[in-house]
Design an enzyme around this catalytic site. Structure first.
Site, PDB file in Angstrom:
ATOM      1  CG  HIS A 118       0.215   3.810   4.273  1.00 42.59           C
ATOM      2  ND1 HIS A 118      -0.796   3.155   5.618  1.00 42.59           N
ATOM      3  CD2 HIS A 118      -0.730   5.500   4.564  1.00 42.59           C
ATOM      4  CE1 HIS A 118      -2.298   4.435   5.300  1.00 42.59           C
ATOM      5  NE2 HIS A 118      -1.960   5.221   4.716  1.00 42.59           N
TER       6      HIS A 118
ATOM      7  CG  HIS B 293      -3.831  -0.472   6.600  1.00 41.78           C
ATOM      8  ND1 HIS B 293      -3.788   0.516   7.935  1.00 41.78           N
ATOM      9  CD2 HIS B 293      -3.127   0.350   5.928  1.00 41.78           C
ATOM     10  CE1 HIS B 293      -2.391   0.810   7.755  1.00 41.78           C
ATOM     11  NE2 HIS B 293      -2.042   0.825   6.992  1.00 41.78           N
TER      12      HIS B 293
ATOM     13  CG  HIS C 225       4.364  -1.648  12.077  1.00 43.14           C
ATOM     14  ND1 HIS C 225       4.836  -0.958  11.719  1.00 43.14           N
ATOM     15  CD2 HIS C 225       3.852  -1.457  10.458  1.00 43.14           C
ATOM     16  CE1 HIS C 225       4.741  -0.149  10.958  1.00 43.14           C
ATOM     17  NE2 HIS C 225       3.710  -0.539  10.149  1.00 43.14           N
TER      18      HIS C 225
ATOM     19  CG  HIS D 189      -1.165   0.407   2.727  1.00 37.09           C
ATOM     20  ND1 HIS D 189       0.484  -1.068   3.393  1.00 37.09           N
ATOM     21  CD2 HIS D 189      -0.465   0.833   3.368  1.00 37.09           C
ATOM     22  CE1 HIS D 189       0.993  -0.595   4.217  1.00 37.09           C
ATOM     23  NE2 HIS D 189       0.300   0.396   4.841  1.00 37.09           N
TER      24      HIS D 189
ATOM     25  CG  ASP E  83       4.438   2.575   7.965  1.00 40.96           C
ATOM     26  OD1 ASP E  83       3.416   3.637   6.461  1.00 40.96           O
ATOM     27  OD2 ASP E  83       4.772   1.689   8.592  1.00 40.96           O
ATOM     28  CG  HIS E  84       4.173  -0.120   4.040  1.00 41.52           C
ATOM     29  ND1 HIS E  84       4.276  -1.226   4.814  1.00 41.52           N
ATOM     30  CD2 HIS E  84       3.321   0.619   5.502  1.00 41.52           C
ATOM     31  CE1 HIS E  84       3.484  -1.743   6.455  1.00 41.52           C
ATOM     32  NE2 HIS E  84       3.135  -0.315   6.301  1.00 41.52           N
TER      33      HIS E  84
ATOM     34  CG  ASP F 225       0.757  -1.503   7.984  1.00 42.33           C
ATOM     35  OD1 ASP F 225       1.706  -2.897   8.067  1.00 42.33           O
ATOM     36  OD2 ASP F 225       1.300  -0.020   7.767  1.00 42.33           O
TER      37      ASP F 225
END
Ligand code: ZN
Ligand code: FE
Length: 239
Positions: free
Chosen positions: A56, A112, A169, A54, A58-59, A131
């Site tokens: 975001h 998400h 995570h 996805h 942090d990805h 996530d």
């Protein structure tokens, strides 16, 4: 196919999927480039594909630097073509993505985010869930609906029970506290928590987890209907 777990940022995991015959590799969700580069340089890996679950930060944070450095191709969901940086190959629900010796089925699993996907390497029985499904938890619902998230988790639940789950995570310990608070008599969960604490004490990831374990221990996968799932998700947000 060998999986290398790369710790990124605070508590993110990126994964290198390495074809040991030719050292070609995919990376899943590179939060940042540096730790991925370190591993690649030390092990003479050819990074050919960047798989994003996805959009975001942090990805996808490492996308550009890795693509530039290794001429890799970035793969992402069709519906997210405008928000996955530099995406090259667009995939959609139920498609088989196949390149070199890599072969994965794409599942669109919104909740998400609306464009969240999972990569199921069905021959190896491994799925990368980003996530959406965590060990003993699930992602927060940011863009989708409770119903979407519930259905997305149910899709994953239908995979073979010995499927290994690789998530985005290291949230397992916090998640376990919520599970045990709501499922205090679950012996299998208690045993799993002992193992989780042991791994973390030794500096090891609690990932991968096995689908069978999750079905029996993850309170979100035990929810019978959307109503009870939604209630749990709300409780967890304020836990
Ligand atoms: Zn996310
Ligand atoms: Fe994340």
């Amino acid at each position: 196919m060998k999986i290398e777990i790369i710790k990124c940022l605070q508590d993110n995991y990126s994964y290198l999927i390495i074809d040991e015959k030719n050292k070609n590799a995919c990376v899943v969700d590179p939060s940042e480039a540096k730790p991925v580069i370190n591993f690649i340089e030390n092990n003479q890996i050819n990074l050919k594909y960047i798989l994003n679950t996805h959009h975001h930060y942090d990805h996808v944070g490492g996308n550009l630097e890795l693509k530039k450095r290794y001429n890799s191709y970035i793969i992402g969901f069709k519906g997210d073509k405008d928000r996955i940086p530099e995406v090259d190959i667009l995939v959609e629900n139920n498609q088989i993505w196949k390149k070199d010796n890599f072969e994965a089925k794409i599942y669109h699993i919104p909740g998400h985010t609306t464009g969240h996907i999972a990569y199921h390497f069905f021959k190896e029985r491994k799925i990368f869930t980003g996530d959406t499904l965590f060990s003993l938890g699930c992602g927060r619902i940011f863009e989708g609906t409770y119903e979407q998230m519930f259905n997305s988790l149910n899709k994953i639940k239908e995979l073979p029970k010995d499927t290994e789950i690789y998530c985005g995570h290291e949230y397992t310990l916090q998640n376990s506290n919520f599970c045990i608070a709501n499922d205090s008599q679950n012996l299998k969960l208690k045993n799993k928590i002992v193992k989780i604490k042991e791994k973390l004490k030794n500096g090891l990831p609690t990932i991968p987890t096995i689908l069978d374990d999750e079905i029996e221990c993850n309170i979100f996968l035990k929810a019978k209907d959307i109503k009870s799932f939604s209630k749990l998700r709300d409780l967890k947000d304020n836990f």
